[in-house]
Scaffold this motif. Structure first.
Motif, PDB file in Angstrom:
ATOM      1  N   LYS A 102       0.824  -1.212   0.000  1.00 60.05           N
ATOM      2  CA  LYS A 102       0.000   0.000   0.000  1.00 60.05           C
ATOM      3  C   LYS A 102       0.855   1.257   0.000  1.00 60.05           C
ATOM      4  N   ARG A 103       2.094   1.131   0.449  1.00 64.24           N
ATOM      5  CA  ARG A 103       3.013   2.273   0.482  1.00 64.24           C
ATOM      6  C   ARG A 103       3.991   2.234  -0.694  1.00 64.24           C
ATOM      7  N   ASN A 104       3.741   1.347  -1.637  1.00 64.47           N
ATOM      8  CA  ASN A 104       4.628   1.171  -2.799  1.00 64.47           C
ATOM      9  C   ASN A 104       6.054   0.826  -2.390  1.00 64.47           C
ATOM     10  N   MET A 105       6.171  -0.005  -1.353  1.00 64.86           N
ATOM     11  CA  MET A 105       7.469  -0.477  -0.891  1.00 64.86           C
ATOM     12  C   MET A 105       7.612  -1.942  -1.277  1.00 64.86           C
ATOM     13  N   SER A 106       8.756  -2.318  -1.850  1.00 64.83           N
ATOM     14  CA  SER A 106       8.996  -3.713  -2.236  1.00 64.83           C
ATOM     15  C   SER A 106       9.269  -4.559  -0.998  1.00 64.83           C
ATOM     16  N   ALA A 107       8.532  -5.660  -0.882  1.00 60.85           N
ATOM     17  CA  ALA A 107       8.692  -6.536   0.279  1.00 60.85           C
ATOM     18  C   ALA A 107       8.549  -7.992  -0.138  1.00 60.85           C
ATOM     19  N   ALA A 108       9.238  -8.850   0.579  1.00 60.65           N
ATOM     20  CA  ALA A 108       9.196 -10.291   0.300  1.00 60.65           C
ATOM     21  C   ALA A 108       9.269 -11.067   1.598  1.00 60.65           C
ATOM     22  N   CYS A 109       8.908 -12.342   1.527  1.00 65.08           N
ATOM     23  CA  CYS A 109       9.029 -13.237   2.678  1.00 65.08           C
ATOM     24  C   CYS A 109       9.780 -14.483   2.236  1.00 65.08           C
ATOM     25  N   LEU A 110      10.809 -14.849   2.971  1.00 69.55           N
ATOM     26  CA  LEU A 110      11.566 -16.075   2.736  1.00 69.55           C
ATOM     27  C   LEU A 110      11.130 -17.098   3.781  1.00 69.55           C
ATOM     28  N   MET A 111      10.578 -18.217   3.303  1.00 69.43           N
ATOM     29  CA  MET A 111      10.035 -19.220   4.218  1.00 69.43           C
ATOM     30  C   MET A 111      10.794 -20.534   4.087  1.00 69.43           C
TER      31      MET A 111
END
Length: 302
Positions: free
Chosen positions: A190-199
């Motif tokens: 929603k803030r146009n920030m790139s994010a990821a999750c490593l599982m």
């Protein structure tokens, strides 16, 4: 109430790495290991009163000192030319009695973390968690990466070696990441920030247990090493992996023989290829029954 800064060094395009407790505490172990290796110092704390009830009261010589709350803390260190901000939460804020973050407190916590990320100039965010899969504890865990935009996901996939990539990445299905380790990605979007999750992968039969799983943390830390291109000593985790292996072996020996045989087929047939859907359904039902009976026996002391 808000953010308490203990230090505020100048940074250039820092990356934020974040984790809260979850299955196997995969994310927390990953970042605690990294924090200690980097010698990262305390950067800031999120004031807790808005999100948590006191965990207890500290007493000294019979006199109350202070209320004790779960920590929500940021750390910082520059490593291999990369400014790294690490956030670790002792507990996920939730409305009611839920284990994982839920409701307005969780959403507000995610926004508070991102407020700090924006203020520090973080360009990318990576969270960490567990991927419960039909694997075996003798198989090295692989890592499933998801992101809130295709460009960031492609970057991660290009940098991560094939032997670390989970087969889940190629499957067309809808999944859910429980708690703040997943919620942060959506709020960042929603803030146009790139994010990821490593599982990191954890066997389904271990997800029933209140057991840490450093095996998966070792794999997620290895994946992170490639993704953000830093040097990390993975061998420091081997001792904790060995200790947990002994506990897993003890638990595994208590499974009925037929359950063990079918689970071992996962290992002997190259990570579940050749295991029928019927066998997996049978395993799920029988493992659930085993843990229910084990729980009931422990409650009644028999």
């Amino acid at each position: 109430m808000g953010i308490i800064y203990h230090n505020k060094p100048e940074m250039k395009s820092p990356i934020l790495l974040a984790a809260w407790p979850g299955i196997g505490n995969v994310g927390i172990i990953t970042l605690a290991t990294l924090r200690d290796q980097l010698g990262a110092g305390v950067l800031a704390d999120i004031e807790p009163e808005e999100f948590f009830y006191p965990a207890g009261v500290n007493i000294k010589n019979g006199v109350q000192q202070e209320l004790r709350f779960p920590l929500s803390r940021f750390y910082y260190q520059q490593w291999c030319g990369q400014d790294i901000v690490i956030f670790m939460g002792d507990e996920q804020p939730a409305d009611g009695q839920n284990t994982y973050a839920q409701g307005s407190r969780a959403y507000n916590m995610a926004n508070r973390v991102l407020d700090v990320a924006e203020e520090l100039g973080c360009q990318r965010i990576i969270t960490f968690g567990a991927a419960v899969t039909m694997t075996h504890h003798k198989i090295k865990p692989k890592v499933w990466a998801v992101a809130n935009n295709k460009k960031f996901l492609n970057t991660i996939q290009e940098r991560m070696p094939a032997e670390l990539k989970s087969s889940l990445a190629g499957k067309n299905f809808v999944a859910n990441i429980s708690g703040l380790n997943g919620l942060l990605l959506g709020v960042a979007n929603k803030r146009n920030m790139s994010a990821a999750c490593l599982m990191g992968e954890i066997p389904d039969y271990l997800s029933h247990l209140p057991l840490v799983y450093p095996h998966a943390s070792r794999s997620t830390l290895e994946a992170l090493r490639y993704v953000i291109r830093i040097s990390v000593d993975l061998f420091r985790m081997d001792e904790s992996v060995k200790e947990v292996d002994e506990m897993i072996a003890d638990m595994y020996s208590r499974f009925p023989e037929l359950v063990r045989q079918k689970l071992d087929n996962r290992f002997h047939t190259n990570e579940n290829r050749g295991i029928s859907d019927d066998d997996e359904k049978w395993l799920k039902e029988n493992i659930n029954d085993f843990f229910k009976k084990d729980h009931n026996q422990n409650e009644h002391g028999s």
